[in-house]
Design a protein around this motif. Sequence first.
Motif, PDB file in Angstrom:
ATOM      1  N   GLY A 114      -4.393  -2.140  -7.659  1.00 15.64           N
ATOM      2  CA  GLY A 114      -4.795  -1.906  -6.283  1.00 15.64           C
ATOM      3  C   GLY A 114      -6.157  -1.252  -6.210  1.00 15.64           C
ATOM      4  O   GLY A 114      -6.766  -0.912  -7.233  1.00 15.64           O
ATOM      5  N   LYS A 115      -6.625  -1.082  -5.000  1.00  8.81           N
ATOM      6  CA  LYS A 115      -7.886  -0.376  -4.782  1.00  8.81           C
ATOM      7  C   LYS A 115      -7.634   1.131  -4.881  1.00  8.81           C
ATOM      8  O   LYS A 115      -6.496   1.589  -4.785  1.00  8.81           O
ATOM      9  N   PRO A 116      -8.685   1.912  -5.097  1.00 12.99           N
ATOM     10  CA  PRO A 116      -8.492   3.348  -5.331  1.00 12.99           C
ATOM     11  C   PRO A 116      -7.760   4.052  -4.188  1.00 12.99           C
ATOM     12  O   PRO A 116      -8.071   3.854  -3.020  1.00 12.99           O
ATOM     13  N   ASN A 117      -6.751   4.816  -4.539  1.00  8.76           N
ATOM     14  CA  ASN A 117      -6.063   5.691  -3.598  1.00  8.76           C
ATOM     15  C   ASN A 117      -5.321   6.752  -4.404  1.00  8.76           C
ATOM     16  O   ASN A 117      -5.193   6.646  -5.628  1.00  8.76           O
ATOM     17  N   LYS A 132      -2.163   5.571  -6.462  1.00 10.73           N
ATOM     18  CA  LYS A 132      -2.546   4.827  -7.665  1.00 10.73           C
ATOM     19  C   LYS A 132      -3.041   5.789  -8.744  1.00 10.73           C
ATOM     20  O   LYS A 132      -2.718   5.622  -9.932  1.00 10.73           O
ATOM     21  N   LYS A 143      -5.789 -11.197  -4.152  1.00 11.65           N
ATOM     22  CA  LYS A 143      -5.713  -9.740  -4.150  1.00 11.65           C
ATOM     23  C   LYS A 143      -6.062  -9.178  -5.524  1.00 11.65           C
ATOM     24  O   LYS A 143      -6.796  -8.196  -5.651  1.00 11.65           O
ATOM     25  N   SER A 151      -9.655  -9.055  -6.193  1.00  9.42           N
ATOM     26  CA  SER A 151     -10.321  -7.953  -5.492  1.00  9.42           C
ATOM     27  C   SER A 151     -10.049  -6.604  -6.150  1.00  9.42           C
ATOM     28  O   SER A 151     -10.796  -5.640  -5.957  1.00  9.42           O
ATOM     29  N   TYR A 152      -8.948  -6.527  -6.960  1.00 14.98           N
ATOM     30  CA  TYR A 152      -8.596  -5.276  -7.627  1.00 14.98           C
ATOM     31  C   TYR A 152      -9.339  -5.076  -8.942  1.00 14.98           C
ATOM     32  O   TYR A 152      -9.390  -3.962  -9.476  1.00 14.98           O
ATOM     33  N   LYS A 153      -9.905  -6.147  -9.485  1.00 12.56           N
ATOM     34  CA  LYS A 153     -10.482  -6.099 -10.833  1.00 12.56           C
ATOM     35  C   LYS A 153     -11.464  -4.947 -11.053  1.00 12.56           C
ATOM     36  O   LYS A 153     -11.434  -4.292 -12.102  1.00 12.56           O
ATOM     37  N   TYR A 188     -11.363  -2.099 -10.037  1.00 13.62           N
ATOM     38  CA  TYR A 188     -10.699  -0.796  -9.977  1.00 13.62           C
ATOM     39  C   TYR A 188      -9.559  -0.664 -10.986  1.00 13.62           C
ATOM     40  O   TYR A 188      -8.792   0.303 -10.933  1.00 13.62           O
TER      41      TYR A 188
END
Length: 392
Positions: free
Chosen positions: A56-59, A62, A101, A104-106, A108
């Motif tokens: 996933g994207k940074p959060n 995660k 998806k 797009s996560y690569k 991160y």
Amino acid sequence: MYKEYDYVIVGAGIAGCCVAYFLKQYSKSILLIDKNEKSCLGASGAAGAFLSPLLGKPNEFKDLVTTSLNFSTQFYKNLEEDVLNNCGVCRIPKNEEDKEKFESYKPYIDFEYEKLNEGYFFKIGSQITPNLVCKLLTKECEKLMNYKVEDLQQDAKKSWIINNEIKAKNLILTTGANTKLIEEKYFNIRAVWGQKIDIKTSTFNNINYHKECSVSLVTKTFDDGKYLLSLGATHHRFNCDKEVCDYCIDSVNINSCAKCYTNDITSKDSQKLINLGNDIIKLNDVEVVDIKIGARACSVDYFPMVGKLVDSKATIEKYPHLVNGSFITDDKLLMLENLYILNGVGGRGFVLSPYLANELVESIINNKKLDENIISNRLFKRWVKKYKLNNG
């Protein structure tokens, strides 16, 4: 006379067993209690026990999973030789949308990976055997199995009295989806039921896969040359009112419960898992040899809950303006004394529990500050804003 301990842990799943392990480094006065005949039943027993990255994207969640995965992987490696099978995991997108998806996560992704057929192979992916790990974690800990906590009181010195038989200077609850011992209304756990099946098959597999379900590597070879591997897990939420009936959650040996999780659901889920597994790797000559079910404990915001619990009644009595939306700092919240929790680890219990248990024990023994994302304060502060609505 009571039998007295410095620490009593209620709940012998992976969370409770990890807490017992880390506490043992500081104290010999520890008792681990469970209502079942042995540790690691319920959600922990039904878990595939896969250790896999969260994409996933940074959060902040995660980040928590990434930190926990690094910690837990090394922890299991050090626990005993051959406990951790570092076979890797291939994550396969479910569809084109899922594939987009992932692309797009690569930027991160926190772990090394490579393309493998239709999926992406992560070397850090691993698997453990739940009951073996829990046994190793608690081998030097005093245990009381087949013991159900029916009554819990606090005495004048703020020790906890269990069933009028056991006294605990400190009580630690790691009871998962069964929250009947916690009366705080803000402590909101959702039970997400899952099923894992062990199958006998002529198909050999040497890595873990995950698509819509997980397929394990071969964990045993039978005398007839066939192999044992696991498929999991399904997801169900039942519309049970726990104020009226919590039979399944409270049941001893949850695998024998048929009130909500019926035989019909079990059969359909087994076939569903086989179908989903076949979509990942061709499974030949399949025979289901074992079925385990359990209720994962998931918080409303997916973060786990670790540390002390806010005493909502005492806090509201001291700061009544809270119900009007006023703010106070965390240090002013009144906490339940000598009571701690580790809960809400969801479907990542074997990733999160070692790290969180160590954090909890360090906070109890050495006053280490816990991450504000995992303490119960956040849930109380959201709930108290709606106090008038919830209480008329």
